[in-house]
Design an enzyme around this catalytic site. Structure first.
Site, PDB file in Angstrom:
ATOM      1  N   LYS A  25       0.867  -1.184   0.000  1.00 45.46           N
ATOM      2  CA  LYS A  25       0.000   0.000   0.000  1.00 45.46           C
ATOM      3  C   LYS A  25       0.899   1.228   0.000  1.00 45.46           C
ATOM      4  O   LYS A  25       2.055   1.154   0.440  1.00 45.46           O
ATOM      5  CB  LYS A  25      -0.854  -0.011   1.278  1.00 45.46           C
ATOM      6  CG  LYS A  25      -2.108   0.812   1.200  1.00 45.46           C
ATOM      7  CD  LYS A  25      -3.276   0.040   0.619  1.00 45.46           C
ATOM      8  CE  LYS A  25      -4.491   0.939   0.498  1.00 45.46           C
ATOM      9  NZ  LYS A  25      -5.659   0.212   0.009  1.00 45.46           N
ATOM     10  N   GLY A  43     -22.009   5.720   4.786  1.00 42.05           N
ATOM     11  CA  GLY A  43     -21.207   6.154   3.648  1.00 42.05           C
ATOM     12  C   GLY A  43     -21.767   5.663   2.333  1.00 42.05           C
ATOM     13  O   GLY A  43     -21.904   4.463   2.108  1.00 42.05           O
ATOM     14  N   VAL A  44     -22.100   6.612   1.468  1.00 41.36           N
ATOM     15  CA  VAL A  44     -22.604   6.267   0.129  1.00 41.36           C
ATOM     16  C   VAL A  44     -21.785   7.021  -0.915  1.00 41.36           C
ATOM     17  O   VAL A  44     -22.313   7.811  -1.688  1.00 41.36           O
ATOM     18  CB  VAL A  44     -24.125   6.537  -0.002  1.00 41.36           C
ATOM     19  CG1 VAL A  44     -24.930   5.415   0.612  1.00 41.36           C
ATOM     20  CG2 VAL A  44     -24.522   7.872   0.633  1.00 41.36           C
ATOM     21  N   GLY A  45     -20.469   6.760  -0.896  1.00 43.98           N
ATOM     22  CA  GLY A  45     -19.555   7.383  -1.860  1.00 43.98           C
ATOM     23  C   GLY A  45     -19.463   6.520  -3.106  1.00 43.98           C
ATOM     24  O   GLY A  45     -20.470   5.975  -3.585  1.00 43.98           O
ATOM     25  N   ASN A  46     -18.248   6.350  -3.617  1.00 45.02           N
ATOM     26  CA  ASN A  46     -18.056   5.610  -4.877  1.00 45.02           C
ATOM     27  C   ASN A  46     -18.607   4.193  -4.805  1.00 45.02           C
ATOM     28  O   ASN A  46     -19.383   3.774  -5.654  1.00 45.02           O
ATOM     29  CB  ASN A  46     -16.564   5.540  -5.216  1.00 45.02           C
ATOM     30  CG  ASN A  46     -16.043   6.890  -5.633  1.00 45.02           C
ATOM     31  OD1 ASN A  46     -16.762   7.679  -6.225  1.00 45.02           O
ATOM     32  ND2 ASN A  46     -14.801   7.170  -5.295  1.00 45.02           N
ATOM     33  N   VAL A  47     -18.193   3.436  -3.782  1.00 44.79           N
ATOM     34  CA  VAL A  47     -18.648   2.045  -3.670  1.00 44.79           C
ATOM     35  C   VAL A  47     -20.105   2.017  -3.206  1.00 44.79           C
ATOM     36  O   VAL A  47     -20.942   1.297  -3.752  1.00 44.79           O
ATOM     37  CB  VAL A  47     -17.766   1.252  -2.679  1.00 44.79           C
ATOM     38  CG1 VAL A  47     -18.258  -0.181  -2.563  1.00 44.79           C
ATOM     39  CG2 VAL A  47     -16.303   1.262  -3.121  1.00 44.79           C
ATOM     40  N   TYR A  89     -22.559   4.071  -3.520  1.00 43.25           N
ATOM     41  CA  TYR A  89     -23.573   4.424  -4.515  1.00 43.25           C
ATOM     42  C   TYR A  89     -23.969   3.201  -5.352  1.00 43.25           C
ATOM     43  O   TYR A  89     -25.147   2.907  -5.539  1.00 43.25           O
ATOM     44  CB  TYR A  89     -23.042   5.547  -5.430  1.00 43.25           C
ATOM     45  CG  TYR A  89     -24.041   5.950  -6.495  1.00 43.25           C
ATOM     46  CD1 TYR A  89     -25.035   6.885  -6.208  1.00 43.25           C
ATOM     47  CD2 TYR A  89     -24.013   5.374  -7.762  1.00 43.25           C
ATOM     48  CE1 TYR A  89     -25.973   7.243  -7.179  1.00 43.25           C
ATOM     49  CE2 TYR A  89     -24.948   5.727  -8.730  1.00 43.25           C
ATOM     50  CZ  TYR A  89     -25.924   6.663  -8.433  1.00 43.25           C
ATOM     51  OH  TYR A  89     -26.850   7.010  -9.380  1.00 43.25           O
TER      52      TYR A  89
HETATM   53  P1  NAD Z   1     -15.525   7.346  -0.928  1.00 46.59           P
HETATM   54  O1  NAD Z   1     -14.610   8.341  -0.303  1.00 46.59           O
HETATM   55  O2  NAD Z   1     -15.983   7.562  -2.323  1.00 46.59           O
HETATM   56  O3  NAD Z   1     -16.855   7.161  -0.029  1.00 46.59           O
HETATM   57  C1  NAD Z   1     -16.857   7.211   1.363  1.00 46.59           C
HETATM   58  C2  NAD Z   1     -18.119   7.937   1.796  1.00 46.59           C
HETATM   59  O4  NAD Z   1     -18.191   7.906   3.215  1.00 46.59           O
HETATM   60  C3  NAD Z   1     -18.134   9.409   1.376  1.00 46.59           C
HETATM   61  O5  NAD Z   1     -19.388   9.710   0.798  1.00 46.59           O
HETATM   62  C4  NAD Z   1     -17.940  10.153   2.697  1.00 46.59           C
HETATM   63  O6  NAD Z   1     -18.574  11.420   2.707  1.00 46.59           O
HETATM   64  C5  NAD Z   1     -18.593   9.195   3.675  1.00 46.59           C
HETATM   65  N1  NAD Z   1     -18.168   9.323   5.078  1.00 46.59           N
HETATM   66  C6  NAD Z   1     -16.947   9.624   5.587  1.00 46.59           C
HETATM   67  N2  NAD Z   1     -16.991   9.628   6.936  1.00 46.59           N
HETATM   68  C7  NAD Z   1     -18.262   9.316   7.274  1.00 46.59           C
HETATM   69  C8  NAD Z   1     -18.939   9.151   8.510  1.00 46.59           C
HETATM   70  N3  NAD Z   1     -18.305   9.306   9.680  1.00 46.59           N
HETATM   71  N4  NAD Z   1     -20.250   8.832   8.496  1.00 46.59           N
HETATM   72  C9  NAD Z   1     -20.910   8.665   7.313  1.00 46.59           C
HETATM   73  N5  NAD Z   1     -20.319   8.819   6.122  1.00 46.59           N
HETATM   74  C10 NAD Z   1     -19.028   9.133   6.094  1.00 46.59           C
HETATM   75  O7  NAD Z   1     -14.778   5.938  -0.777  1.00 46.59           O
HETATM   76  P2  NAD Z   1     -15.126   4.582  -1.515  1.00 46.59           P
HETATM   77  O8  NAD Z   1     -14.232   4.402  -2.678  1.00 46.59           O
HETATM   78  O9  NAD Z   1     -16.608   4.470  -1.697  1.00 46.59           O
HETATM   79  O10 NAD Z   1     -14.649   3.537  -0.410  1.00 46.59           O
HETATM   80  C11 NAD Z   1     -15.414   3.323   0.760  1.00 46.59           C
HETATM   81  C12 NAD Z   1     -14.675   2.351   1.676  1.00 46.59           C
HETATM   82  O11 NAD Z   1     -14.462   1.122   0.970  1.00 46.59           O
HETATM   83  C13 NAD Z   1     -13.290   2.825   2.105  1.00 46.59           C
HETATM   84  O12 NAD Z   1     -13.031   2.372   3.409  1.00 46.59           O
HETATM   85  C14 NAD Z   1     -12.351   2.129   1.120  1.00 46.59           C
HETATM   86  O13 NAD Z   1     -11.057   1.952   1.662  1.00 46.59           O
HETATM   87  C15 NAD Z   1     -13.078   0.798   0.956  1.00 46.59           C
HETATM   88  N6  NAD Z   1     -12.769   0.123  -0.297  1.00 46.59           N
HETATM   89  C16 NAD Z   1     -12.955   0.750  -1.486  1.00 46.59           C
HETATM   90  C17 NAD Z   1     -12.665   0.074  -2.680  1.00 46.59           C
HETATM   91  C18 NAD Z   1     -12.907   0.720  -4.018  1.00 46.59           C
HETATM   92  O14 NAD Z   1     -12.880   0.003  -5.034  1.00 46.59           O
HETATM   93  N7  NAD Z   1     -13.175   2.014  -4.082  1.00 46.59           N
HETATM   94  C19 NAD Z   1     -12.151  -1.230  -2.634  1.00 46.59           C
HETATM   95  C20 NAD Z   1     -11.992  -1.862  -1.396  1.00 46.59           C
HETATM   96  C21 NAD Z   1     -12.298  -1.161  -0.228  1.00 46.59           C
END
Ligand code: NAD
Length: 353
Positions: A80, A179-183, A185
């Protein structure tokens, strides 16, 4: 700051530090283990308050990648990288190019991809300086962003947990997401399509409004999430969601979500076992991203093939759930033991060869 005596050091094979005053880059690359192959894992950019916090994060995340890749049957090791800085303020083309040079200087011991704070476009810039960057090639259905495939794996993992715990499918299941970010959503899209009722909280008003508008999600206040009367709690934000403060209020009988390092301390796995909460170990359920990135690194764009590999998450989780019940050990303990068996076997085979 001590590295070898650090609480999270866990026999890392290599930790490299880079400071480039010209571009402002301050970064750490950690390679935990390369028994299964050269290390692979995302590059996180975050405004860490101290360099020790950055070191802790990169060490914990790269160790997690070793276990994740082992249980995802990938021929890659755990690694990482972190860039210390605010992605909205401090990210520049020069900084990303310097990160590319840093990665290239390790001659393939570590391959990077996007993570929190970095994007598909950032990977394309990093790749101008290193051949060891993945996560930006277009494949059949999605772009280079691994989030949709990660979401697909987490969705399948939730289906496995619901099937195991309640003997049913997702129709009518109540699921609360942090959390409803990238994953998140993409997960909401799949969960609602399968007939689940989704509740969510997010610190980002924009992101919560998007899922309320697109999928009719019910918004929860941040302080309502853990105690919500739901069937599944899905941590999909940052690490440490399951901790000594949150655990007692959890009403859901399943915890299954996308976030990395969901357990603040390993004991949280035991507490969930005692409380009859079925926990889908984070690095197993969210391995869709690394599976996707691995195929990208091999220049394979066949989405059906990648999705078939990701479906293996369901089988692995069901095996973990069964063993946890039979051996009365937490699912996180069983997952670690399975991964350690794979690593031990591989090491023995290498020694015998
Ligand atoms: P992201 O940053 O797009 O989404 C995270 C969301 O969580 C955001 O909308 C943010 O505003 C929200 N958030 C942050 N703190 C919060 C809180 N205290 N309460 C509620 N919401 C909160 O990230 P992502 O890419 O969707 O990844 C989400 C998680 O999944 C991370 O932990 C990441 O390490 C893990 N992950 C992601 C991937 C990937 O392919 N993107 C792969 C494996 C693991």
């Amino acid at each position: 700051m001590s590295v070898f005596d650090h609480a999270d050091f866990d026999n890392h094979q290599m930790v490299a530090f880079k400071s480039d005053p010209k571009s402002g880059l301050k970064a750490i690359i950690a390679v935990h283990n390369d028994i299964l192959g050269p290390a692979m894992g995302g590059c996180r950019m975050f405004p860490y308050s101290t360099s020790d916090a950055a070191l802790s994060d990169v060490l914990r995340l790269s160790r997690g990648m070793t276990y994740k890749s082992a249980l995802a049957s990938l021929p890659v090791g755990g690694g990482k990288s972190v860039i210390i800085g605010d992605p909205r303020r401090d990210k520049s083309r020069d900084l990303l190019l310097a990160m590319g040079d840093f990665i290239e200087s390790l001659s393939g011991q570590y391959t990077t991809a996007e993570d929190s704070g970095t994007s598909v476009d950032d990977m394309a810039v990093i790749a101008e300086r290193t051949q060891y960057a993945a996560g930006m090639i277009e494949h059949e259905k999605h772009g280079g962003d691994p989030s949709p495939i990660t979401a697909y794996g987490v969705y399948q993992g939730i289906c496995a947990a619901v099937e195991y715990k309640y003997g049913s499918d997702l129709k009518g299941m109540k699921i609360a997401m942090q959390g409803v970010g990238n994953v998140g959503y993409h997960m909401v899209e799949m969960l609602t399509k399968a007939g689940a009722k989704v509740f969510a909280s997010d610190v980002s008003t924009k992101n919560i409004e998007r899922v309320v508008h697109d999928f009719g999600v019910t918004e929860l206040r941040l302080d309502e999430l853990f105690s919500a009367n739901v069937d599944v709690l899905a941590p999909c934000a940052l690490g440490g969601a399951i901790n000594s403060e949150s655990i007692d209020s959890i009403k859901a009988k399943i915890v299954a979500g996308a976030a990395n390092n969901q357990l603040k301390t390993p004991e949280m796995g035991d507490v969930m076992l005692e409380r009859g909460i079925l926990y889908a170990p984070d690095y197993v359920i969210n391995s869709g991203g690394i599976i996707d990135v691995y195929y990208q690194s091999q220049d394979i764009r066949d989405t059906d093939k990648i999705e078939a590999h990701v479906l293996g998450i369901k089988k692995t989780l069901l095996e973990i759930f069964k063993r946890s019940e039979t051996e009365a050990k937490s699912t996180s303990h069983i997952a670690d033991a399975l991964a350690e068996d794979i690593l031990r076997d591989s090491l023995q085979k290498k020694k015998a060869a």
